[in-house]
Design a protein around this motif. Structure first.
Motif, PDB file in Angstrom:
ATOM      1  N   CYS A  42       0.831  -1.202  -0.116  1.00 59.68           N
ATOM      2  CA  CYS A  42       0.026   0.164   0.079  1.00 59.68           C
ATOM      3  C   CYS A  42       0.821   1.181  -0.030  1.00 59.68           C
ATOM      4  O   CYS A  42       0.491   2.468   0.346  1.00 59.68           O
ATOM      5  CB  CYS A  42      -0.833  -0.117   1.400  1.00 59.68           C
ATOM      6  N   CYS A  45       1.487   3.948  -4.207  1.00 62.97           N
ATOM      7  CA  CYS A  45       1.021   5.155  -4.941  1.00 62.97           C
ATOM      8  C   CYS A  45       0.919   6.226  -4.087  1.00 62.97           C
ATOM      9  O   CYS A  45       0.582   7.330  -4.204  1.00 62.97           O
ATOM     10  CB  CYS A  45      -0.378   4.719  -5.602  1.00 62.97           C
ATOM     11  N   HIS A  46       0.682   5.725  -2.560  1.00 59.97           N
ATOM     12  CA  HIS A  46       0.271   7.083  -1.582  1.00 59.97           C
ATOM     13  C   HIS A  46       0.807   6.269  -0.399  1.00 59.97           C
ATOM     14  O   HIS A  46       1.212   4.905  -0.135  1.00 59.97           O
ATOM     15  CB  HIS A  46      -1.123   7.283  -1.580  1.00 59.97           C
ATOM     16  N   HIS A  54     -11.295   3.836   7.995  1.00 57.86           N
ATOM     17  CA  HIS A  54     -12.583   3.221   7.292  1.00 57.86           C
ATOM     18  C   HIS A  54     -13.171   2.244   8.577  1.00 57.86           C
ATOM     19  O   HIS A  54     -12.272   2.002   9.362  1.00 57.86           O
ATOM     20  CB  HIS A  54     -12.532   2.449   6.326  1.00 57.86           C
ATOM     21  N   ARG A  65     -10.776  -2.388  -4.393  1.00 54.62           N
ATOM     22  CA  ARG A  65     -10.463  -1.326  -5.368  1.00 54.62           C
ATOM     23  C   ARG A  65      -8.840  -1.179  -5.523  1.00 54.62           C
ATOM     24  O   ARG A  65      -8.500  -1.029  -6.617  1.00 54.62           O
ATOM     25  CB  ARG A  65     -11.175  -0.120  -5.124  1.00 54.62           C
ATOM     26  N   MET A  66      -8.219  -1.221  -4.277  1.00 55.82           N
ATOM     27  CA  MET A  66      -6.983  -1.038  -4.465  1.00 55.82           C
ATOM     28  C   MET A  66      -6.101  -2.361  -5.126  1.00 55.82           C
ATOM     29  O   MET A  66      -5.091  -2.157  -5.839  1.00 55.82           O
ATOM     30  CB  MET A  66      -6.150  -0.772  -3.235  1.00 55.82           C
ATOM     31  N   ARG A  69      -6.236  -1.549  -8.636  1.00 54.81           N
ATOM     32  CA  ARG A  69      -5.301  -0.401  -9.141  1.00 54.81           C
ATOM     33  C   ARG A  69      -4.202  -0.992  -9.417  1.00 54.81           C
ATOM     34  O   ARG A  69      -3.340  -0.709 -10.057  1.00 54.81           O
ATOM     35  CB  ARG A  69      -5.455   0.784  -7.949  1.00 54.81           C
ATOM     36  N   ARG A  70      -3.664  -2.148  -8.348  1.00 54.05           N
ATOM     37  CA  ARG A  70      -2.507  -2.631  -8.547  1.00 54.05           C
ATOM     38  C   ARG A  70      -2.415  -3.593  -9.789  1.00 54.05           C
ATOM     39  O   ARG A  70      -1.452  -3.495 -10.677  1.00 54.05           O
ATOM     40  CB  ARG A  70      -2.230  -3.690  -7.414  1.00 54.05           C
TER      41      ARG A  70
HETATM   42  C1  HEC Z   1      -1.372   1.231  -8.008  1.00 57.04           C
HETATM   43  C2  HEC Z   1      -1.660   2.366  -7.008  1.00 57.04           C
HETATM   44  C3  HEC Z   1      -1.896   2.030  -5.489  1.00 57.04           C
HETATM   45  C4  HEC Z   1      -1.723   1.305  -4.750  1.00 57.04           C
HETATM   46  C5  HEC Z   1      -0.755   0.279  -4.774  1.00 57.04           C
HETATM   47  C6  HEC Z   1      -2.823   1.319  -3.476  1.00 57.04           C
HETATM   48  N1  HEC Z   1      -3.465   2.372  -3.722  1.00 57.04           N
HETATM   49 FE1  HEC Z   1      -4.768   3.419  -2.550  1.00 57.04          FE
HETATM   50  N2  HEC Z   1      -5.279   4.728  -3.799  1.00 57.04           N
HETATM   51  C7  HEC Z   1      -4.786   4.909  -5.208  1.00 57.04           C
HETATM   52  C8  HEC Z   1      -5.214   5.928  -6.020  1.00 57.04           C
HETATM   53  C9  HEC Z   1      -5.059   6.308  -7.266  1.00 57.04           C
HETATM   54  C10 HEC Z   1      -6.401   6.386  -4.841  1.00 57.04           C
HETATM   55  C11 HEC Z   1      -7.262   7.793  -4.962  1.00 57.04           C
HETATM   56  C12 HEC Z   1      -8.635   7.339  -5.907  1.00 57.04           C
HETATM   57  C13 HEC Z   1      -9.288   6.318  -5.113  1.00 57.04           C
HETATM   58  O1  HEC Z   1      -9.814   6.357  -4.014  1.00 57.04           O
HETATM   59  O2  HEC Z   1      -9.646   5.010  -5.547  1.00 57.04           O
HETATM   60  C14 HEC Z   1      -6.280   5.805  -3.609  1.00 57.04           C
HETATM   61  C15 HEC Z   1      -6.846   6.010  -2.349  1.00 57.04           C
HETATM   62  C16 HEC Z   1      -6.637   5.573  -1.491  1.00 57.04           C
HETATM   63  C17 HEC Z   1      -7.654   5.477  -0.061  1.00 57.04           C
HETATM   64  C18 HEC Z   1      -8.548   6.802   0.034  1.00 57.04           C
HETATM   65  C19 HEC Z   1      -9.854   6.578  -0.514  1.00 57.04           C
HETATM   66  C20 HEC Z   1     -10.483   5.852   0.333  1.00 57.04           C
HETATM   67  O3  HEC Z   1     -11.558   5.282  -0.240  1.00 57.04           O
HETATM   68  O4  HEC Z   1     -10.632   5.932   1.711  1.00 57.04           O
HETATM   69  C21 HEC Z   1      -7.176   4.568   0.862  1.00 57.04           C
HETATM   70  C22 HEC Z   1      -7.857   4.519   2.391  1.00 57.04           C
HETATM   71  C23 HEC Z   1      -6.459   3.796   0.068  1.00 57.04           C
HETATM   72  N3  HEC Z   1      -6.088   4.300  -1.100  1.00 57.04           N
HETATM   73  C24 HEC Z   1      -6.046   2.482   0.887  1.00 57.04           C
HETATM   74  C25 HEC Z   1      -4.950   1.711   0.161  1.00 57.04           C
HETATM   75  C26 HEC Z   1      -4.656   0.250   0.812  1.00 57.04           C
HETATM   76  C27 HEC Z   1      -5.008  -0.140   2.093  1.00 57.04           C
HETATM   77  C28 HEC Z   1      -3.777  -0.307  -0.165  1.00 57.04           C
HETATM   78  C29 HEC Z   1      -2.908  -1.492   0.009  1.00 57.04           C
HETATM   79  C30 HEC Z   1      -3.640  -2.769  -0.230  1.00 57.04           C
HETATM   80  C31 HEC Z   1      -3.583   0.711  -1.178  1.00 57.04           C
HETATM   81  N4  HEC Z   1      -4.396   2.037  -1.167  1.00 57.04           N
HETATM   82  C32 HEC Z   1      -2.775   0.536  -2.440  1.00 57.04           C
HETATM   83  C33 HEC Z   1      -3.696   3.884  -5.673  1.00 57.04           C
HETATM   84  C34 HEC Z   1      -3.052   3.001  -5.038  1.00 57.04           C
END
Ligand code: HEC
Length: 96
Positions: A42, A45-46, A54, A65-66, A69-70
């Motif tokens: 995680c 990307c951020h 949550h 969803r993440m 994205r991966r």
């Molecule tokens: C490939 C890139 C990528 C990876 C890896 C990634 N994220 Fe994200 N994440 C994003 C992007 C782009 C956004 C903003 C758009 C969205 O919310 O989908 C985001 C937004 C979020 C948010 C804020 C939005 C919300 O729904 O609360 C959370 C929390 C989050 N990520 C959790 C995670 C977690 C937990 C993991 C690991 C399992 C993870 N991310 C891995 C790209 C990524």
């Protein structure tokens, strides 16, 4: 269509930047397996989000969803075991 995408672009970019504001997130129980999975999967990307971002009920959808994205970036996906460790971890410290 191109116009539509261009209109959306700033929105998408700013959405990408949002979670980074918490780049100093201090994860609870940072050496647990769940926290390690989070750091590994995680952080590309951020900054890894706080589990308190949550509720336990919301986390599975966010994780799904993440993972998508991966997949879109052709990054390595969490396997079932890692996904379960992460979910258990997030749920344990989730917002109530
Ligand atoms: C490939 C890139 C990528 C990876 C890896 C990634 N994220 Fe994200 N994440 C994003 C992007 C782009 C956004 C903003 C758009 C969205 O919310 O989908 C985001 C937004 C979020 C948010 C804020 C939005 C919300 O729904 O609360 C959370 C929390 C989050 N990520 C959790 C995670 C977690 C937990 C993991 C690991 C399992 C993870 N991310 C891995 C790209 C990524």
């Amino acid at each position: 269509m191109t116009r539509f995408v261009l209109l959306l672009l700033p929105l998408l970019l700013s959405a990408c930047e949002l979670p980074q504001q918490s780049s100093h997130t201090v994860l609870p129980d940072p050496d647990s397996e769940g926290a390690l999975v989070m750091k590994q999967y995680c952080s590309d990307c951020h900054a890894p989000p706080s589990p308190a971002a949550h509720t336990a009920k919301e986390w599975p959808n966010v994780i799904y969803r993440m993972q998508e994205r991966r997949r879109m970036k052709a990054y390595t996906l969490m396997d079932e075991r890692e996904e379960k460790l992460l979910l258990d971890y997030l749920k344990e410290y989730a917002k109530s």
